[in-house]
Write an enzyme that holds these catalytic residues in place. Structure first.
Site: not given
Ligand code: GRF
Length: 198
Positions: A107, A139
């Protein structure tokens, strides 16, 4: 060890996991990429010869049916771990029961701060001076699972959501593959709501 990666976005995190899996020293390989829509991740997987499965919510009568189908499709690759890399759907009970404590997500904020689909924008709007990324077990909540690793980045006064998110992604491209290698080779110890890499 086989893993399945779930993605919905440009796929830069998938590309980083893929690169690491191709390193002879790595202990995991991507058995399949599952997407819920046509996205950049599809071409990245195809170019690497990794099977791609699309499981779109719109192709199912309801969310429960989509969740069951997603779990069945993922199970068919017999993965030891699931990685959600920019997967923009909340996983349902079938996925969580099927792969309890074996789903890893990244995240782009320092949980528990700024959960949800706009963590980068929320952190920027709040005016934090430091933010980062959190790699955690998934979760049944939204970005609430036990934390495995975090990384930090400074926020600059002229940052936009894109410039800040790109800096966070630079961190994730190293941290997420490192955590995947660690959970595959050493596993995770959970202690109540806390988790530790062995
Ligand atoms: C990442 O920053 C991830 O943390 C978030 O979505 C982004 C995915 O980036 N959940 P990408 O699609 O892999 O470029």
């Amino acid at each position: 060890a086989p893993i399945v990666v779930l993605a919905s976005g440009t796929g830069t995190l998938l590309a980083a996991i893929l690169r690491r899996s191709q390193d002879p020293a790595s202990s995991f390989q991507i058995a399949a990429v599952v997407v819920d829509r046509d996205c950049g991740a599809v071409q990245i997987a195809r170019d690497a010869g990794v099977p791609v499965v699309t499981c779109a919510l719109a192709d199912h009568p309801d969310r429960a049916a989509w969740d069951r189908d997603l779990a069945a499709q993922v199970s068919s690759f017999a993965p030891q771990w699931i990685v959600t890399a920019g997967f923009m759907k909340i996983l349902g009970p079938a996925m969580l029961a099927g792969f309890a404590q074996r789903i890893v997500n990244s995240h782009p904020a320092l949980l528990p701060a700024f959960p949800g689909a706009h963590g980068v924008a929320d952190a920027l709007a709040y005016g934090v001076k430091v933010t980062g990324c959190t790699v955690h077990l998934v979760d049944d909540g939204v970005d609430t699972g036990p934390i495995l690793a975090q990384g930090t980045v400074e926020v600059y006064p002229d940052d936009t959501v894109d410039s800040l998110h790109e800096r966070i992604k630079t961190l994730e491209r190293d941290l997420l593959p490192d955590v995947v290698e660690a959970v595959v080779t050493r596993g995770v110890v959970t202690d109540g709501r806390k988790a530790h890499l062995k």
